[in-house]
Design an enzyme around this catalytic site. Structure first.
Site: not given
Lengths: 257, 369
Positions: A97, A184-185, A206-207, A158
């Site tokens: 990545k 992301a997001g 993830n987050t 995040g």
């Protein structure tokens, strides 16, 4: 739900996951197992590749987990290539990545350095999945240099703000010849479902899982949302009309003539 | 244009008055805004914010977890030298303090490294006094080359250097530089630093600019809490942070909160900051800036540290010795200040886990620069 193929690998799960921000390695492992994810990204800067007991790597030894090392922390193409080579040697995978964010505040990707690095890494035999802005032109340029997929962001990493770039994601998905992974997001299962309904090939989360009160349960929720979104996409969503369809059409009288 | 130009346009007393004039409605607006301005920061550090501490703590915790997760970074200071040519009224290394002086040799440094590594540390902070002739850039070069193979991330808290000197050290493995202004109160700064190179307020004020231009990866900011009004000093720190983030946008930033601690020959703090106020300040920084790293040293008490790891702090030291050679020798005689939390790294890690957080030993790699 049809499996997803990227380069030489086929995935039954279209939910890719990250390994940061968990409150323990054990909790990370349980959540990732619950997610059903088969591709797990891991930051090179966080792992001690010399140490078999590394707190992250020691929890990722399940056969279903394919490791996707990321270059988080690098600031230019030169550092990215160097980090990629280290990751390939240490983790024995040519999957990567590619993350280049010279901006440490919002971690926004540098499109120019990313394109330069991607071109070189493809030549060096890497399966490159670049993390990028939702920029349709950049996606096509990356496709031309041979990346295996593109990973446009839904909103700042995040932030949990969902698909703020939706209009651009739609263009990317429409014209891409390589898989599109929204990265992301994504802060809620509904965001993941929305991305899948749009036609994204996968999402990376993830987050939203790691920081939730119950990461294992949240991971399951994302698993289900991704499956539901993909199933809906494959079933073809009913069209959304801009005008009402009257049960007694206004022009019906013409048929009576 | 450096930060000096912005700083010179401001008046300490006017800033101080504007902070103390903030009202409850200013605080409420600051808490409601999605993006906080420096005026909001003033409200959050003002006396008017005291009744909102619980709300601030909840918001700070939420924002910190969103950006950093449930993790706390571990780092440890390694004191290389207590030689110093400065007189600082608050420091155990001060030239006029009749304490034995020493600078570690390569052999002594490696002994320290061995102990520090045995604790599990991968991030190290090198600390010295200010003695350019014996502990100058040539010494730092030797030390970086010596210890780089053992650590993923190396920080320094030493005397301010010239831009060209930083540019020599960065390729050798220097990742982060901490440079505290001590106080932004120009006149009081002079009183606390009557002799030595450190008495040059402006040279110190412009150090982060030189670091930004040199391209260092991370800059740590802060003031020594106790020298002057902490609210006004903290405003200037936040202003400095905002300027640096916008000017040197590729650099990371951290803030520390050193409160004056007793030392041999010590100064009584002019301003006393209680624990509630320190929590207010930590939360105010987090609410003002979601991305900045916030660091807490062993100056603070066990009870305090146990509880603030959940409120906004992102990095912490444990098992610190503040005297050169202290890890290998176990000496305590030459220390810069007394530490308050004397628990071992293993005990701190257990405490962090008990709070539902993960202790992170490595979050950088030599390959990254």
């Amino acid at each position: 739900m049809t499996p997803l193929t990227i380069a030489d690998k086929t995935f039954n799960s279209r939910l890719f996951t990250g390994t940061g921000k968990f409150s323990s390695g054990q909790q990370m492992e349980e959540a990732l197992l619950a997610s059903g994810s088969e591709l797990v990204t891991v930051a090179l800067k966080r792992v001690d590749v010399q140490n078999e007991q590394d707190d992250i790597l020691s929890h990722l030894g399940h056969p279903q987990f394919n490791l996707l090392p990321n270059t988080s922390g690098v600031r230019n193409a030169k550092e990215a290539v160097f980090a990629a080579q280290l990751a390939r040697e240490a983790l024995e995978t040519n999957w990567l990545k590619l993350e280049i964010h010279p901006d440490p505040k919002y971690l926004l990707p540098d499109p120019i350095e990313t394109l330069k690095a991607a071109e070189e890494l493809v030549k060096l035999g890497f399966v490159v999945l670049p993390y990028i802005h939702a920029d349709p032109v950049l996606c096509k340029r990356l496709e031309e240099v041979g990346v295996a997929a593109v990973m446009p962001l839904g909103s700042p990493i995040g932030s949990n703000n969902g698909l703020q770039t939706r209009a651009f994601l739609e263009i990317i998905i429409q014209q891409s010849k390589v898989p599109v992974v929204v990265d992301a997001g994504i802060g809620a299962p509904s965001h993941a479902a929305e991305a899948m309904e749009l036609g994204a090939d996968a999402v990376l989360v993830n987050t939203a899982i790691a920081v939730s009160q119950q990461p294992v349960q949240m991971a399951k929720a994302f698993k289900m949302a991704v499956e539901a979104g993909r199933m809906a996409y494959e079933a073809k969503l009913a069209p959304v009309g801009v005008t009402a369809h009257a049960s007694s059409p206004l022009t019906a009288f013409l048929d009576e003539l | 244009m450096s930060f000096k130009h912005i700083f010179n346009q401001l008046n300490w007393n006017e800033i101080k008055e504007s902070i103390y004039a903030k009202t409850a409605s200013d605080v409420e607006r600051a808490l409601m805004h999605p993006v906080r301005s420096l005026e909001d920061f003033k409200a959050l550090i003002s006396p008017a914010a005291a009744p909102y501490l619980e709300q601030m703590a909840a918001l700070s915790q939420r924002l910190t977890q969103k950006r950093f997760g449930k993790t706390i970074q571990m780092y440890l200071p390694m004191y290389l030298s207590n030689e110093c040519q400065n007189i600082c009224t608050y420091c155990g290394f001060s030239l006029d303090n009749p304490t034995p002086r020493t600078t570690l040799t390569p052999e002594q440094i490696l002994k320290e490294v061995e102990v520090i590594k045995s604790y599990g540390y991968d991030h190290v902070l090198l600390v010295t006094g200010e003695a350019n002739k014996t502990v100058g850039v040539e010494y730092f070069k030797e030390v970086l080359q010596l210890i780089r193979p053992y650590f993923s991330h190396i920080s320094m808290e030493v005397q301010p250097l010239d831009r060209q000197e930083y540019e020599q050290l960065i390729p050798l493995g220097l990742n982060t530089v901490l440079v505290y202004q001590e106080t932004y109160h120009h006149e009081d700064y002079k009183k606390h630093h009557p002799k030595g190179k450190k008495s040059n307020f402006t040279y110190r004020l412009e150090t982060p600019d030189r670091l930004g231009k040199a391209g260092v990866h991370k800059i740590g900011l802060g003031v020594l809490i106790g020298l002057e009004d902490w609210r006004t000093d903290s405003f200037f720190t936040a202003l400095h942070l905002q300027y640096l983030e916008r000017t040197y946008w590729q650099t990371k930033y951290s803030i520390s909160f050193p409160r004056l601690r007793p030392f041999s020959g010590g100064l009584t703090p002019k301003v006393d900051m209680n624990d509630r106020e320190l929590v207010q300040l930590i939360c105010a920084y987090r609410i003002f800036n979601e991305e900045v790293e916030l660091s807490l040293s062993t100056r603070e008490s066990q009870h305090f540290r146990n509880n603030v790891v959940r409120l906004g702090i992102t990095s912490i030291s444990a098992g610190s010795k503040t005297d050169p050679g202290g890890y290998a020798s176990g000496q305590q005689a030459l220390e810069q200040f007394e530490i308050s939390d004397e628990r071992s790294p293993a005990e701190i890690v257990q405490m962090i886990r008990n709070q539902g957080y993960d202790a992170i030993w490595k979050d950088w790699d030599n390959v990254l620069g």
